[in-house]
Design a protein around this motif. Structure first.
Motif, PDB file in Angstrom:
ATOM      1  N   PRO A 148       0.831  -1.213   0.000  1.00 36.64           N
ATOM      2  CA  PRO A 148       0.000   0.000   0.000  1.00 36.64           C
ATOM      3  C   PRO A 148       0.863   1.260   0.000  1.00 36.64           C
ATOM      4  O   PRO A 148       1.777   1.406   0.806  1.00 36.64           O
ATOM      5  N   GLY A 149       0.580   2.159  -0.933  1.00 31.91           N
ATOM      6  CA  GLY A 149       1.280   3.428  -0.986  1.00 31.91           C
ATOM      7  C   GLY A 149       2.696   3.364  -1.511  1.00 31.91           C
ATOM      8  O   GLY A 149       3.427   4.361  -1.454  1.00 31.91           O
ATOM      9  N   LYS A 150       3.109   2.206  -2.024  1.00 35.16           N
ATOM     10  CA  LYS A 150       4.470   2.056  -2.522  1.00 35.16           C
ATOM     11  C   LYS A 150       4.474   1.598  -3.967  1.00 35.16           C
ATOM     12  O   LYS A 150       3.446   1.222  -4.515  1.00 35.16           O
ATOM     13  N   GLN A 151       5.661   1.633  -4.577  1.00 39.40           N
ATOM     14  CA  GLN A 151       5.782   1.211  -5.963  1.00 39.40           C
ATOM     15  C   GLN A 151       5.822  -0.309  -6.063  1.00 39.40           C
ATOM     16  O   GLN A 151       6.180  -1.013  -5.107  1.00 39.40           O
ATOM     17  N   ARG A 152       5.475  -0.800  -7.231  1.00 40.13           N
ATOM     18  CA  ARG A 152       5.555  -2.228  -7.494  1.00 40.13           C
ATOM     19  C   ARG A 152       7.020  -2.650  -7.513  1.00 40.13           C
ATOM     20  O   ARG A 152       7.873  -1.944  -8.065  1.00 40.13           O
ATOM     21  N   GLU A 153       7.296  -3.811  -6.925  1.00 41.18           N
ATOM     22  CA  GLU A 153       8.672  -4.298  -6.863  1.00 41.18           C
ATOM     23  C   GLU A 153       8.750  -5.764  -7.262  1.00 41.18           C
ATOM     24  O   GLU A 153       7.793  -6.527  -7.063  1.00 41.18           O
ATOM     25  N   LEU A 154       9.897  -6.142  -7.815  1.00 40.30           N
ATOM     26  CA  LEU A 154      10.115  -7.524  -8.203  1.00 40.30           C
ATOM     27  C   LEU A 154      10.376  -8.381  -6.968  1.00 40.30           C
ATOM     28  O   LEU A 154      11.183  -8.013  -6.106  1.00 40.30           O
ATOM     29  N   VAL A 155       9.706  -9.511  -6.897  1.00 41.06           N
ATOM     30  CA  VAL A 155       9.872 -10.432  -5.779  1.00 41.06           C
ATOM     31  C   VAL A 155      10.734 -11.626  -6.173  1.00 41.06           C
ATOM     32  O   VAL A 155      11.698 -11.978  -5.500  1.00 41.06           O
ATOM     33  N   ALA A 156      10.364 -12.266  -7.281  1.00 37.53           N
ATOM     34  CA  ALA A 156      11.081 -13.464  -7.714  1.00 37.53           C
ATOM     35  C   ALA A 156      10.857 -13.661  -9.198  1.00 37.53           C
ATOM     36  O   ALA A 156       9.815 -13.274  -9.733  1.00 37.53           O
ATOM     37  N   VAL A 157      11.835 -14.274  -9.841  1.00 37.28           N
ATOM     38  CA  VAL A 157      11.751 -14.525 -11.278  1.00 37.28           C
ATOM     39  C   VAL A 157      12.283 -15.928 -11.559  1.00 37.28           C
ATOM     40  O   VAL A 157      13.188 -16.408 -10.863  1.00 37.28           O
ATOM     41  N   ILE A 158      11.694 -16.564 -12.580  1.00 38.88           N
ATOM     42  CA  ILE A 158      12.145 -17.893 -12.977  1.00 38.88           C
ATOM     43  C   ILE A 158      12.207 -17.951 -14.493  1.00 38.88           C
ATOM     44  O   ILE A 158      11.252 -17.556 -15.179  1.00 38.88           O
ATOM     45  N   SER A 159      13.311 -18.430 -15.016  1.00 40.14           N
ATOM     46  CA  SER A 159      13.467 -18.530 -16.461  1.00 40.14           C
ATOM     47  C   SER A 159      12.744 -19.762 -16.988  1.00 40.14           C
ATOM     48  O   SER A 159      12.239 -20.597 -16.221  1.00 40.14           O
ATOM     49  N   SER A 160      12.724 -19.882 -18.305  1.00 40.00           N
ATOM     50  CA  SER A 160      12.057 -21.029 -18.919  1.00 40.00           C
ATOM     51  C   SER A 160      12.765 -22.339 -18.572  1.00 40.00           C
ATOM     52  O   SER A 160      12.153 -23.408 -18.628  1.00 40.00           O
ATOM     53  N   THR A 161      14.039 -22.254 -18.198  1.00 36.33           N
ATOM     54  CA  THR A 161      14.797 -23.451 -17.849  1.00 36.33           C
ATOM     55  C   THR A 161      14.884 -23.675 -16.336  1.00 36.33           C
ATOM     56  O   THR A 161      15.542 -24.615 -15.900  1.00 36.33           O
ATOM     57  N   GLY A 162      14.242 -22.795 -15.575  1.00 40.26           N
ATOM     58  CA  GLY A 162      14.165 -23.009 -14.133  1.00 40.26           C
ATOM     59  C   GLY A 162      15.146 -22.228 -13.287  1.00 40.26           C
ATOM     60  O   GLY A 162      15.167 -22.386 -12.064  1.00 40.26           O
ATOM     61  N   THR A 163      15.945 -21.386 -13.903  1.00 43.55           N
ATOM     62  CA  THR A 163      16.852 -20.538 -13.119  1.00 43.55           C
ATOM     63  C   THR A 163      16.045 -19.487 -12.363  1.00 43.55           C
ATOM     64  O   THR A 163      15.168 -18.849 -12.939  1.00 43.55           O
ATOM     65  N   THR A 164      16.361 -19.321 -11.079  1.00 45.98           N
ATOM     66  CA  THR A 164      15.584 -18.420 -10.241  1.00 45.98           C
ATOM     67  C   THR A 164      16.440 -17.306  -9.648  1.00 45.98           C
ATOM     68  O   THR A 164      17.647 -17.458  -9.451  1.00 45.98           O
ATOM     69  N   ASN A 165      15.781 -16.217  -9.352  1.00 46.92           N
ATOM     70  CA  ASN A 165      16.386 -15.109  -8.632  1.00 46.92           C
ATOM     71  C   ASN A 165      15.346 -14.494  -7.724  1.00 46.92           C
ATOM     72  O   ASN A 165      14.152 -14.492  -8.054  1.00 46.92           O
ATOM     73  N   TYR A 166      15.808 -13.946  -6.609  1.00 46.01           N
ATOM     74  CA  TYR A 166      14.899 -13.408  -5.604  1.00 46.01           C
ATOM     75  C   TYR A 166      15.354 -12.037  -5.115  1.00 46.01           C
ATOM     76  O   TYR A 166      16.546 -11.730  -5.089  1.00 46.01           O
ATOM     77  N   ALA A 167      14.388 -11.246  -4.703  1.00 44.47           N
ATOM     78  CA  ALA A 167      14.700 -10.015  -3.992  1.00 44.47           C
ATOM     79  C   ALA A 167      15.342 -10.394  -2.662  1.00 44.47           C
ATOM     80  O   ALA A 167      14.993 -11.414  -2.052  1.00 44.47           O
ATOM     81  N   ASP A 168      16.284  -9.572  -2.212  1.00 45.88           N
ATOM     82  CA  ASP A 168      16.973  -9.873  -0.951  1.00 45.88           C
ATOM     83  C   ASP A 168      15.993 -10.030   0.213  1.00 45.88           C
ATOM     84  O   ASP A 168      16.209 -10.833   1.115  1.00 45.88           O
TER      85      ASP A 168
END
Length: 119
Positions: free
Chosen positions: A41-61
């Motif tokens: 609420p009241g903040k900008q949208r932020e990236l939480v987690a991403v996954i590639s088509s091959t399953g590689t993942t990354n996360y927000a700290d």
């Protein structure tokens, strides 16, 4: 043409867990990278987690070690398992997918699902 539909949001106590799902449907040729974003609420949208088509993942700290993103390519679905939830995780969670149709490749967003964390 393409729809992303999230589900699984709700109210949970601090320390609890939720599992979000996002199902893609429509004239899909191929789904590439998928991701979860959130907007508190009241903040900008932020990236939480991403996954590639091959399953590689990354996360927000802020969610590393607590959240897990996964996908089921046969079901065109991406998941976000959220454990040890904190009040600051409360937000509207949005699914995003880079999706190829016969018309080309575009980014698509779901409508969002509310996650509330409160005792």
């Amino acid at each position: 043409q393409v729809q992303l539909v999230e589900s699984g949001g709700g109210l949970v106590q601090p320390g609890g867990s939720l599992r979000l799902s996002c199902a893609a449907s429509g004239s899909i040729v191929r789904i590439g990278t998928m991701a979860w974003h959130r907007q508190p609420p009241g903040k900008q949208r932020e990236l939480v987690a991403v996954i590639s088509s091959t399953g590689t993942t990354n996360y927000a700290d802020s969610v590393k070690g607590r959240f897990t993103i996964s996908r089921d390519n046969a079901k065109n679905t991406v998941y976000l398992q959220m454990n040890s939830l904190k009040p600051e995780d409360a937000a509207v969670y949005y699914c995003y997918g880079g999706i190829q149709t016969i018309a080309g490749t575009n980014g698509y967003w779901g409508q969002g699902t509310q996650v509330s964390v409160s005792s």
